[in-house]
Each structure stands twice: as C-alpha cells, then as structure tokens.
Design a protein around this motif. Structure first.
Motif, short mmCIF file in Angstrom:
data_model
loop_
_atom_site.label_atom_id
_atom_site.label_comp_id
_atom_site.label_asym_id
_atom_site.label_seq_id
_atom_site.Cartn_x
_atom_site.Cartn_y
_atom_site.Cartn_z
N PHE A 1 6.63 -5.57 1.43
CA PHE A 1 7.70 -7.36 1.42
C PHE A 1 8.21 -8.17 2.27
O PHE A 1 8.15 -9.04 2.88
CB PHE A 1 8.48 -6.45 0.44
CG PHE A 1 9.00 -6.38 -0.66
CD1 PHE A 1 8.07 -6.99 -1.32
CD2 PHE A 1 10.46 -5.79 -1.04
CE1 PHE A 1 8.36 -7.00 -3.00
CE2 PHE A 1 9.94 -5.07 -2.35
CZ PHE A 1 8.83 -5.99 -3.40
N GLY A 2 8.01 -6.93 3.45
CA GLY A 2 8.15 -7.56 4.55
C GLY A 2 6.79 -7.89 5.43
O GLY A 2 7.32 -9.23 6.53
N PHE A 3 5.64 -7.10 5.46
CA PHE A 3 4.56 -7.75 5.62
C PHE A 3 4.36 -9.38 5.01
O PHE A 3 3.96 -10.37 5.79
CB PHE A 3 3.20 -6.86 5.05
CG PHE A 3 1.78 -7.27 5.11
CD1 PHE A 3 1.07 -7.40 6.59
CD2 PHE A 3 1.08 -8.16 4.48
CE1 PHE A 3 0.54 -8.15 7.07
CE2 PHE A 3 -0.02 -8.68 4.68
CZ PHE A 3 -0.90 -8.70 6.08
N ILE B 1 6.35 -5.06 -5.16
CA ILE B 1 6.88 -4.89 -6.81
C ILE B 1 6.47 -3.27 -7.81
O ILE B 1 7.40 -3.20 -8.27
CB ILE B 1 6.91 -6.05 -7.52
CG1 ILE B 1 7.85 -7.11 -6.88
CG2 ILE B 1 7.22 -6.12 -8.86
CD1 ILE B 1 7.79 -9.03 -7.65
N GLY B 2 5.43 -3.56 -7.68
CA GLY B 2 4.81 -2.37 -8.41
C GLY B 2 4.97 -1.01 -7.96
O GLY B 2 5.11 -0.32 -8.78
N MET C 1 7.33 2.02 1.37
CA MET C 1 6.20 1.89 1.44
C MET C 1 6.38 0.49 0.98
O MET C 1 5.97 -0.68 1.36
CB MET C 1 4.56 2.41 0.83
CG MET C 1 3.31 1.87 0.71
SD MET C 1 2.44 2.05 2.41
CE MET C 1 2.74 0.37 3.06
N ALA C 2 7.35 -0.09 -0.16
CA ALA C 2 7.26 -1.67 -0.75
C ALA C 2 7.92 -2.25 -0.09
O ALA C 2 7.47 -3.22 -0.06
CB ALA C 2 8.00 -0.58 -1.89
N SER D 1 12.88 -1.09 6.91
CA SER D 1 10.73 -0.56 6.89
C SER D 1 10.89 -2.32 6.08
O SER D 1 9.38 -2.68 6.83
CB SER D 1 10.88 0.16 5.21
OG SER D 1 11.42 1.33 5.20
N PHE D 2 11.75 -2.88 5.60
CA PHE D 2 11.52 -4.22 5.56
C PHE D 2 10.89 -4.74 6.92
O PHE D 2 9.90 -5.17 7.41
CB PHE D 2 12.21 -5.22 5.05
CG PHE D 2 12.19 -6.64 5.25
CD1 PHE D 2 11.78 -6.92 3.40
CD2 PHE D 2 12.78 -7.48 5.53
CE1 PHE D 2 11.21 -8.62 3.71
CE2 PHE D 2 12.33 -8.81 5.71
CZ PHE D 2 11.60 -9.40 4.66
#
Length: 404
Positions: free
Chosen positions: A227-229, A153-154, A222-223, A78-79
C-alpha cells in the motif's frame, strides 16, 4: 549500469517530505505506547491479568491501548516503509547508481541492526522482519500502483480469513481460552535480576519471537508495504491536495470499520484471551486494522495542512527523520527503566503511570531529535545504515555546504 525503477518515479530533485517524517514520528509514539508493556508488565501477551494491577482503571487503560494502538502502529510504520522505498528508488535514480545492489546492502544492514537490537535490547523487535520483507518489495519494484494495491488487499483478506477460520476451529474444539503465552515469573526474575539475566532473557526469546512475528505480523506488514509503495509511486504525500476527496472518503468509511474491528479485538483480548474467541477477533482485526491505520494517515495529512497542524508537523518531523535511532533508543531507555540493565521497575508501576512514562520519554525524544539535527545530518543509526547502503562514509556533522 543503473537499474530501471519505473517511469512513475521522477528523477528531478524532490525536497524531503516533512509529512512523511512527521507521520513516522507519530508512528514511533504508537510503537512506544505498545512496546513499553513488554518491559513494564510481565503479564503482557499473557492470558493472565496482572494481579498487582487489577482495578477498573487499570483494565480501562489496557483496553484503550488494545483498542487504539495494538496492531495499528506497526502497520503505519510498514506503510511508511513502503512509501520510503519509492523515495530510495528516486534517490538512486538521481545519483545514477544501481538500485538493487544499493538496497541489498541496505536490507543487510537493517537485518544486522535488527538482530543485534533483538538479542540485546528487545526480543520483540521487528527490524529483521522488515529487512527480509523488503527483499520481496525489491523483487516487485516495477509493478504498477494498481497491482501493488491489489496484492495488498489480497494479503489483508487472506490473512484475516485464515485467522478467523482458525478461531472457529478452536471454538469447535472447545478452546475458548488458552494457556499463558509468556511465563511471567521468568520475565520478572530476569528483569529484576542483573544485566546478564536480562541479556539472557532477550537472547533466549529472540528466535521464538521472530517465528511468532512471522506468523502474526509479517503478512500484514507486507500488505502495508505494498500500500505504501503504491502511494509512493503516485507521490501522494508530495501532492496531498490532489487526494483530498479520497482522503475524506477514507475517514468516512475507514474510521467506523476500523473502530468496529478494534472494539471486537480489544474486548476479546480483555475478556476471552488466548483461545478461539481471541483468535477469531485477531483475524477480524487483521481485516479492519488497515482501515483504522489509513484514517491515522489521512487525519495526519489533513491536519498538517492547517496552521496548527504545520506546527505539529514541524515538531514531529525531526523525530521521524532519525526514526531508526529513536526506535533503538526507546528500547534502550525502557531497558534502563524496567530491566536488569538499570532500575528494574518491571511490575512496579500502575498502568496509568506507565502511560505517563510514555509521555515523558516521547517528549524527551522530540526535544533531543531537534537538538541533534542542528549539528548532524543523520542520527547515529541512520548514519551507519547509510554508510552500508552507499558503501561509503557519509558526512557526520552538518555544515553550511551540506543540505538535508
């Protein structure tokens, strides 16, 4: 009219990043290590221990898989999806084409491939989830790296907290362990039957599995997209030496935190499956698994800077360059080995032997990927997805005039 993609994405030509492809190849290894159990063991994702393989060595293998691989490698993938999203943005800007229509076509193609994969080869597929979540990232494409990090993070904190509270509620209600999540006898009968029986099992379980993945994996995925974005917007993989100090801090803090949560999760899965204890441990794992995944990323980037690491990077990169094809091929090969599509070896191999199968399949894919890319620019699945994305037929064969 071209879509605005943000000033931090450069429009100058950027050579394909081998470290991104190599990490994607490594992620495929971890995904194979986890997914093979859904084919080989009818009791996988169940509260029951497989009675045919109940030795100490069998339990040790399953514990190590839970500890180091489960809930970690789909996060890594995902990242990398989030990072690659920024590469797609840059490619669209260089081509002076509209990014939003291009990505809408790409996500639609990914959704179609995912649903077909899930209905025919592996009911636990995650591509369709990525296709939907990618639309959220598309809507957020102009946010800053700092904002993307805060959102990630949220999400991690919220997801982990919700699952831990749910576990506490289960314990308060006396739900220490739960009932079987998978009917092992049904899977065993289908996978040892003929091809229509296997097809019926995959097709019948796909809707429920998509719902389960939406609850269990989608928020964390999704988190990691965010992070990857964020990492892609600062072009971290293009300039890893700039972040060497930060990477070492990730290793110092992320590894112990990630391992702590992984030990709790693996222990609960082994000794208190299905109830409040495992639910709480899953929530704790959702909080800490991104830290362990981050250490995998950092360790890979640092390794690839060494002489030996560059050889590993070179070996893994072709695998990652055609990651979609290889992901689908893993399901096809496992289907032939373990289900009614082929030899029906479900519940016939000891856990240690299953791990050996992983090594053989992955090695074969590494070799086959390098061979394929000598004559082709894309894998078959990548070619089809690119055709949908561009609304045009890309070149199939590699030639001296084409560049990768």
């Amino acid at each position: 009219m071209t879509d605005t993609v943000g000033s931090s994405i450069r429009s100058d030509p950027d050579p394909r990043l081998l470290n991104v492809d190599a990490l994607r190849g490594f992620a495929l290894f971890g995904i194979l290590v986890v997914n093979i159990w859904a084919f080989a063991d009818p009791y996988y994702a169940s509260t029951q221990t497989n009675p045919a393989f109940d030795s100490g060595a069998d339990h040790a293998v399953r514990f190590l898989i839970s500890l180091l691989f489960e809930t970690k490698f789909y996060l890594l993938f995902s990242f990398l999806f989030g990072y690659s999203f920024t590469l797609q943005m840059a490619a669209a800007e260089r081509a002076r084409t509209g990014f939003v229509p291009r990505m809408l076509r790409r996500q639609s193609g990914l959704l179609a491939i995912g649903l077909l994969h899930g209905a025919v080869l592996y009911y636990g597929e995650i591509l369709s989830t990525y296709a939907i979540l990618g639309l959220i990232l598309l809507a957020c494409r102009n946010i800053s790296p700092a904002t993307a990090t805060k959102i990630g993070i949220g999400l991690v904190v919220a997801v982990g907290t919700v699952w831990m509270l749910l576990g506490i509620a289960q314990l308060a209600a006396g739900e220490v362990t739960g009932s079987s999540a998978v009917d092992a006898a049904t899977k065993l009968s289908a996978f040892r039957g003929d091809a229509p029986a296997t097809l019926g099992f995959h097709t019948g379980h796909l809707p429920d599995t998509i719902g389960a993945l939406a609850a269990l994996q989608a928020p964390s995925a999704m988190a990691m997209f965010f992070f990857g974005f964020a990492a892609g917007r600062v072009r971290m993989f293009a300039h890893p030496d700039r972040y060497r100090a930060a990477m070492r801090r990730v290793l110092s803090f992320g590894l112990p935190i990630g391992l702590f949560g992984a030990v709790i999760y693996a222990s609960a899965a082994a000794y208190a499956p299905g109830g409040g204890i495992e639910t709480f441990a899953f929530g704790l794992g959702q909080l800490t698994a991104p830290a362990l995944t981050a250490t995998y990323v950092v360790a890979g980037l640092l390794l690839f800077r060494s002489d030996r690491g560059r050889r590993i990077e070179s070996a893994l990169a072709p695998m990652g360059k055609i990651a979609l094809t290889n992901y689908l091929m893993q399901s096809a090969v496992l289907g032939v080995l373990f289900t009614g599509y082929g030899f029906g070896l479900v519940d016939r191999l000891a856990p240690a032997t299953v791990v050996a199968v992983v090594a053989v399949v992955f090695t074969a894919q590494v070799v086959a990927s390098r061979w394929w890319l000598r004559g082709h620019r894309y894998g078959p699945a990548e070619w089809a997805l690119r055709a949908v994305t561009l609304a045009a037929l890309p070149p199939w064969r590699r030639s001296r005039q084409t560049v990768s």
